[in-house]
Write a protein that holds these residues in place. Structure first.
Motif, PDB file in Angstrom:
ATOM      1  N   PRO A  51     -34.339  21.490  -9.053  1.00 36.95           N
ATOM      2  CA  PRO A  51     -34.325  20.303  -9.911  1.00 36.95           C
ATOM      3  C   PRO A  51     -33.418  20.493 -11.120  1.00 36.95           C
ATOM      4  O   PRO A  51     -33.309  21.593 -11.660  1.00 36.95           O
ATOM      5  N   THR A  52     -32.780  19.429 -11.543  1.00 38.18           N
ATOM      6  CA  THR A  52     -31.963  19.458 -12.749  1.00 38.18           C
ATOM      7  C   THR A  52     -32.869  19.345 -13.981  1.00 38.18           C
ATOM      8  O   THR A  52     -34.065  19.038 -13.871  1.00 38.18           O
TER       9      THR A  52
ATOM     10  N   SER B   8     -33.886  17.880  -2.201  1.00 38.10           N
ATOM     11  CA  SER B   8     -32.735  18.367  -2.968  1.00 38.10           C
ATOM     12  C   SER B   8     -32.937  19.844  -3.253  1.00 38.10           C
ATOM     13  O   SER B   8     -33.947  20.431  -2.873  1.00 38.10           O
TER      14      SER B   8
ATOM     15  N   GLU C  72     -32.784  17.031 -16.148  1.00 38.27           N
ATOM     16  CA  GLU C  72     -33.232  15.640 -16.232  1.00 38.27           C
ATOM     17  C   GLU C  72     -34.414  15.392 -15.296  1.00 38.27           C
ATOM     18  O   GLU C  72     -35.361  14.681 -15.646  1.00 38.27           O
ATOM     19  N   GLU C  73     -34.377  15.978 -14.095  1.00 41.36           N
ATOM     20  CA  GLU C  73     -35.479  15.810 -13.142  1.00 41.36           C
ATOM     21  C   GLU C  73     -36.738  16.540 -13.610  1.00 41.36           C
ATOM     22  O   GLU C  73     -37.860  16.059 -13.412  1.00 41.36           O
TER      23      GLU C  73
ATOM     24  N   GLU D 276     -41.138  16.172  -1.035  1.00 43.16           N
ATOM     25  CA  GLU D 276     -40.349  15.608  -2.138  1.00 43.16           C
ATOM     26  C   GLU D 276     -39.350  16.640  -2.668  1.00 43.16           C
ATOM     27  O   GLU D 276     -38.169  16.336  -2.885  1.00 43.16           O
TER      28      GLU D 276
ATOM     29  N   LYS E 121     -42.987  23.429 -13.974  1.00 43.42           N
ATOM     30  CA  LYS E 121     -42.354  22.657 -12.895  1.00 43.42           C
ATOM     31  C   LYS E 121     -41.291  23.478 -12.175  1.00 43.42           C
ATOM     32  O   LYS E 121     -41.141  23.383 -10.947  1.00 43.42           O
TER      33      LYS E 121
ATOM     34  N   THR F 106     -41.639  22.693 -18.607  1.00 45.11           N
ATOM     35  CA  THR F 106     -40.414  22.985 -17.860  1.00 45.11           C
ATOM     36  C   THR F 106     -40.584  24.241 -17.023  1.00 45.11           C
ATOM     37  O   THR F 106     -40.190  24.281 -15.844  1.00 45.11           O
TER      38      THR F 106
ATOM     39  N   ASP G 291     -44.099  15.662 -11.292  1.00 41.33           N
ATOM     40  CA  ASP G 291     -44.587  15.359 -12.638  1.00 41.33           C
ATOM     41  C   ASP G 291     -46.051  14.913 -12.589  1.00 41.33           C
ATOM     42  O   ASP G 291     -46.864  15.332 -13.422  1.00 41.33           O
TER      43      ASP G 291
ATOM     44  N   SER H 121     -41.479  24.366  -8.218  1.00 47.22           N
ATOM     45  CA  SER H 121     -40.421  23.823  -7.351  1.00 47.22           C
ATOM     46  C   SER H 121     -39.835  24.900  -6.446  1.00 47.22           C
ATOM     47  O   SER H 121     -39.496  24.631  -5.288  1.00 47.22           O
TER      48      SER H 121
ATOM     49  N   SER I 220     -42.012  11.271 -10.749  1.00 46.15           N
ATOM     50  CA  SER I 220     -41.980  12.051  -9.512  1.00 46.15           C
ATOM     51  C   SER I 220     -43.378  12.561  -9.194  1.00 46.15           C
ATOM     52  O   SER I 220     -44.250  12.633 -10.069  1.00 46.15           O
TER      53      SER I 220
ATOM     54  N   SER J 288     -38.289  14.338 -16.517  1.00 46.03           N
ATOM     55  CA  SER J 288     -38.524  12.900 -16.314  1.00 46.03           C
ATOM     56  C   SER J 288     -39.918  12.659 -15.752  1.00 46.03           C
ATOM     57  O   SER J 288     -40.560  13.565 -15.222  1.00 46.03           O
TER      58      SER J 288
END
Length: 553
Positions: free
Chosen positions: A366-367, A363, A369-370, A359, A498, A495, A379, A502, A376, A373
């Motif tokens: 992560p932004t 990309s 927003e990602e 996943e 994550k 934040t 999350d 990531s 996912s 949010s």
């Protein structure tokens, strides 16, 4: 002073477990024998008063007094249990969703697992339910009279002063710091892997590295200060944190237990006592340096916001110092523990690790927003780590006034009566076992003890979790507490968590050197830390290797 007055004065001092007040209460013309008789009589009077007061409370079922011991209740037993949450869950199943257990000096502590009672308790925290005297003494000694210590209007005022530093806008601006720390760790691991030559990877003590990431991050985001541990620098604070639990002795345990009843015992010069004093001194020295060098108008870190609050008289310099110390402890210890548990669960569950990596590889970074949010797998994985491994395993408070706890389901009292409210007297202790509630089969279904991020991907479909959804708190969890004392830094912590995962998971594979069934236990530090069973200290060694896409392998 009459004998009755003497009795009451000493009894009140014993009740507050204030040894200095006890000695002040003994008349100066009393000899040793007279003082001993008066003290013993007062202690008996206090116990009788306490027992009588307990009868004013709803008589709850629970483990008998003989299950624990008169002085410390069930605490010595629970300190040696590998899964305390499961013990509380067993008691709830046997005695009801609200029950009582033996507490200090023959008292009973109320334990809550009923969702309606928990919601009421959490909403009343800081006014109706306050810190217990032993906890207040410890917090004040270690961290001063800051947010963690404060109650009522003082807590509300201090929290209001800190709010701007933890707004979404402020944390969004700190996200680059989180990424920088994660990429520094990646660069260090890359260099170590390259220098090791062709191999199946290297074995790293990951808890040490998660400590480095957390400390450097809170240093920069909190105080615009670089501890530099990811670059090889040593930190006195980190060393003390590591030593607090790993050097705990039998004497430390005995002193800790006795200090809950007689506070002066806490001054016995044990190794743990010395380390805690060193930690407080180290944090105070850092805090003084931060205060001297911070430009409130230019600094965008947490301390910059705090200094603005000082200039507007919302908070005092002494309170700022306490907030600095609290932020170091909370921002460092809790996040490092959670990240370590995350890597443990990835190593235990290779299929989940692969799926989550796939996943994340779709990309780049992560932004914002990602990162904030829901929906996912990242999350979902984060929530499941927080559910299964809360850094703070329980919350214990004391009723500041008489109260009635509402129940979602009636319970049977010790007298056989069916009640839908529980009366709590002023001064009585009440406890939430976060581990128990987060993993309760009654709330989370039959797979509550199983690490399963999938439960978060379609919460509306979780028939077995409908009871859990009645809980308040962050995502029906009590990991960040709830109500007026819900963790102010939860978005910061989530934040950072994550962000770090990531970066690390897109670049590395994590495995236990001895296989995914490696047993992990807990070590008592300032907070419980994970550690490999049978090994000394906090070490969590994992095999780390570069992730190589299948087509390139």
């Amino acid at each position: 002073m009459s004998n009755l007055t003497n009795f009451m004065a000493i009894s009140n001092a014993i009740r507050s477990t204030n040894i200095h007040a006890i000695f002040r209460s003994i008349p100066s013309n009393f000899g040793a024998v007279d003082a001993g008789i008066l003290f013993g009589s007062s202690a008996i009077l206090y116990i009788l008063i306490r027992r009588f007061s307990d009868r004013r409370s709803t008589p709850l079922k629970g483990p008998p007094t003989t299950f624990g011991n008169f002085l410390f209740g069930v605490l010595p037993f629970l300190r040696n249990v590998p899964d305390v949450g499961a013990v509380y869950e067993g008691w709830a199943s046997r005695y009801g969703a609200v029950f009582s257990v033996p507490g200090l000096l023959g008292s009973r502590t109320i334990c809550l697992t009923d969702v309606k009672a928990i919601a009421h308790f959490s909403a009343e925290e800081t006014y109706g339910y306050v810190g217990t005297p032993p906890a207040k003494r410890f917090n004040e000694k270690l961290l001063g009279r800051g947010l963690f210590w404060a109650e009522g209007d003082s807590h509300k005022r201090q929290r209001r002063a800190l709010n701007p530093a933890f707004s979404n806008v402020a944390i969004k601006n700190m996200t680059s710091i989180f990424f920088d720390s994660a990429y520094k760790a990646k660069a260090a691991w890359d260099a170590m892997l390259e220098s090791s030559g062709p191999s199946e990877g290297i074995i790293l003590e990951v808890q040490l590295w998660m400590n480095h990431i957390s400390l450097d991050t809170i240093g920069l985001a909190g105080f615009s200060h670089d501890f530099g541990t990811l670059s090889g620098n040593t930190s006195n604070i980190a060393s003390i944190f590591d030593a607090i639990g790993s050097k705990e002795s039998v004497l430390d345990t005995v002193v800790f237990l006795l200090s809950l009843i007689v506070p002066i015992v806490d001054n016995v010069p044990t190794v743990r006592h010395s380390l805690l004093n060193q930690l407080t001194k180290a944090m105070q020295d850092l805090g003084n340096g931060f205060l001297e060098t911070t430009d409130a108008n230019a600094d965008k870190s947490v301390i910059g916001f705090l200094m603005k609050s000082v200039s507007s008289e919302k908070i005092s310099h002494e309170e700022v110092m306490s907030q600095i110390m609290f932020l170091i402890v909370a921002g460092y210890e809790t996040t490092a523990i959670s990240l370590t548990w995350a890597l443990i669960e990835l190593s235990r569950n290779p299929a989940i690790q692969t799926k989550l990596r796939d996943e994340l590889l779709r990309s780049g970074d992560p932004t914002w927003e990602e990162l904030t949010s829901h929906g996912s797998l990242l999350d979902a994985f984060t929530c499941e780590v927080l559910r299964m491994h809360p850094p703070l395993p329980e919350i214990e408070r004391m009723a500041a006034k008489d109260d009635c706890l509402p129940l979602s389901t009636p319970i049977q009292t010790a007298r056989g009566e069916l009640v839908d409210t529980v009366f709590v007297r002023k001064g009585q202790y009440a406890k939430l076992s976060v581990e128990c509630i987060n993993r309760s089969e009654a709330l989370w279904g039959p797979d509550a003890k199983v690490f399963n991020p999938g439960r978060w991907l379609d919460e509306s479909n979780g028939v077995d979790q409908q009871r859990a959804q009645e809980l308040q708190g962050y995502r029906h969890l009590l990991t960040f507490s709830d109500g007026p004392r819900i963790c102010l830094g939860k978005v910061f912590a989530l934040t950072e968590f994550k962000t770090v995962l990531s970066v690390l998971l897109r670049n590395f594979v994590f495995e236990f050197p001895n296989g995914p069934d490696t047993a992990i236990g807990r070590r008592m530090g300032l907070l419980p830390r994970p550690g490999v069973e049978g090994e000394a200290g906090y070490d969590v060694p994992l095999r780390i290797r570069h992730y190589v896409p299948t087509e390139l392998a």
